[in-house]
Design a protein around this motif. Structure first.
Motif, PDB file in Angstrom:
ATOM      1  N   ARG A  45      -4.160   6.411   0.074  1.00 42.80           N
ATOM      2  CA  ARG A  45      -4.690   7.070  -1.118  1.00 42.80           C
ATOM      3  C   ARG A  45      -5.095   8.506  -0.795  1.00 42.80           C
ATOM      4  N   HIS A 102     -11.077   3.784  -4.802  1.00 46.73           N
ATOM      5  CA  HIS A 102     -11.012   5.145  -5.350  1.00 46.73           C
ATOM      6  C   HIS A 102     -11.626   6.118  -4.347  1.00 46.73           C
ATOM      7  N   GLU A 112     -10.480   8.590  -2.883  1.00 49.22           N
ATOM      8  CA  GLU A 112     -10.182  10.008  -3.091  1.00 49.22           C
ATOM      9  C   GLU A 112     -11.218  10.687  -3.994  1.00 49.22           C
ATOM     10  N   GLU A 122      -2.061   1.055  -4.903  1.00 52.64           N
ATOM     11  CA  GLU A 122      -1.065   1.931  -5.533  1.00 52.64           C
ATOM     12  C   GLU A 122      -0.210   2.618  -4.476  1.00 52.64           C
ATOM     13  N   TYR A 123      -0.817   2.859  -3.312  1.00 50.62           N
ATOM     14  CA  TYR A 123      -0.123   3.541  -2.225  1.00 50.62           C
ATOM     15  C   TYR A 123      -0.189   2.672  -0.969  1.00 50.62           C
TER      16      TYR A 123
END
Length: 431
Positions: free
Chosen positions: A23, A107, A109, A130-131
């Protein structure tokens, strides 16, 4: 931001590190490979047992010292220690800039540049990243199929750190495995707190065998390895699938913890000694060349000398290819914490004795290994592992001549001492 990552603990924790690092990379941050290059040091801690907490504490203090010396700007702490100790982490390490829970990694990031304590509860469903990135060698990878645990073993902190058992949807697991294969991964190790309960939350019954059947259809798949099987959940159907498929290593990691019924009862395990033996006998019958890894805890509260002698006899009888021995650690918040404890000197002695029993077992196994032909994975040009050895935790082999790193090949054992063996490469199976 340039960040340096310290990932502690088990492969399950490593997959968390891979996910939140990906991320950060996707949002323009840079991973560097020494703390002196970094703006921020991120420490993903393990909090399972006291020795892991001690290691995490040491790494945090080392990073804070670098900050004090002006060599890095920020220190961020996350992982199981945070979820176990919560607000206490910020009080114990006030110089840390950022302390965030496992759920907050989803989250990272958004918070990596902030200061303070970020505690969030784990969601009911397992986080789907997601990544993705890999922090292991390019040819081998861990694939987490579930997280958390519904068992309440008396010694274990995992349920209140990692939450209830949560499986990834089957299509998501298959997609991740497909991407790994396309990116050159030859060996995929399936991991969870209990892989054999996979799907019980999503599909109302265990679905590991069905998942394996879908994974086997992936084009170009190398080998699958099954880690962390729970003894009362290992079925004949699973064993027969492993036996009949060359793309599943004939290896089962099956942590048993003990064999004596009084200890298993006090541990609140879900099976007794009879069931453990029946499961192992079934595996050996269905998969004649099965390699078994296990772990045992010695010095558990109220473990008698008779219980311990039974454990030693059991290890002699079943001849495990790889075995971990752990002295019981008294962990606050667990049921065993309030039980009558065994003196440290007795725990130390029992650990040494059990390790010596296993050493003699390995000597016997090695005599039978000489001249045998086994599949192996090349971790480098001149070293690697046989199918009997999982990444990072088991034994290793050196090669009599170089092979292509990352390849899977057939070789002959020509020498063996302890867990170190020498292999003569014969035939490449998968480059």
């Amino acid at each position: 931001m340039k960040f340096y990552l310290i990932s502690l603990g088990c492969p399950k924790n490593l997959t968390n590190s891979e996910e939140f690092s990906a991320r950060l990379l996707a949002n323009g941050h840079e991973l560097v490979f020494s703390p002196e290059e970094a703006d921020t040091v991120i420490i993903n801690t393990c909090g399972f047992i006291s020795s892991a907490v001690k290691e995490g504490t040491s790494e945090i203090r080392r990073a804070l010292e670098l900050k004090k010396e002006g060599k890095i700007k920020r220190v961020a702490v996350t992982g199981c220690m945070v979820d176990r100790y919560k607000e206490k982490m910020a009080k114990d390490f006030p110089e840390a800039d950022l302390v965030f829970s496992i759920a907050a990694q989803e989250h990272v990031e958004d918070i990596i540049g902030q200061n303070g304590l970020f505690l969030e509860s784990l969601a009911n469903a397992l986080y789907i990243p997601e990544y993705k990135m890999s922090l292991t060698a390019t040819h081998t990878a861990y694939l987490k199929i579930a997280d958390g645990c519904n068992y309440r073993c008396a010694y274990c902190t995992i349920p209140f750190i990692r939450g209830a058992y949560r499986s990834k949807p089957m299509e998501q697991v298959v997609q991740e495995a497909r991407l790994m294969t396309q990116n050159g991964v030859k060996e995929i190790s399936l991991i969870a707190q209990d892989t054999t309960s996979y799907g019980i939350d999503l599909y109302k019954k265990p679905q590991l065998t069905e998942l394996l059947k879908k994974l086997l259809k992936i084009r170009g798949l190398g080998r699958l390895r099954i880690m962390y099987a729970y003894p009362n959940m290992v079925t004949r159907e699973l064993a027969q699938l492993i036996a009949g498929e060359e793309k599943i290593f004939h290896y089962v990691d099956i942590p048993l913890q003990h064999i004596a019924d009084p200890v298993l009862k006090n541990m609140k395990r879900q099976c007794d000694g009879k069931k453990v033996r029946a499961t192992l006998d079934m595996l050996k019958k269905e998969i004649p060349d099965v390699s078994l890894r296990t772990n045992f805890i010695v010095g558990f509260p109220e473990e008698t000398e008779q219980d311990f002698e039974e454990l030693k006899d059991f290890v002699r009888e079943y001849e495990f290819d790889n075995m971990g021995v752990f002295e019981y650690f008294r962990e606050k918040g667990t049921a065993a914490y309030e039980m009558k404890q065994i003196p440290a000197s007795i725990k130390h002695r029992r650990a040494r004795e059990l390790e010596e029993v296993q050493s003699r077992v390995i000597d016997k196994i090695n005599k039978n290994l000489i001249g045998s032909e086994l599949e192996a994975v090349a971790d480098g040009a001149d070293f690697g592992r046989t199918y009997k050895d999982a990444p990072d935790i088991d034994g290793r082999v050196t090669f009599t001549k170089p092979v292509t790193p990352g390849s899977i090949f057939k070789g002959r054992i020509v020498a063996a001492e302890g867990y170190d063996r020498v292999l003569e490469p014969l035939k490449t199976i998968k480059k």
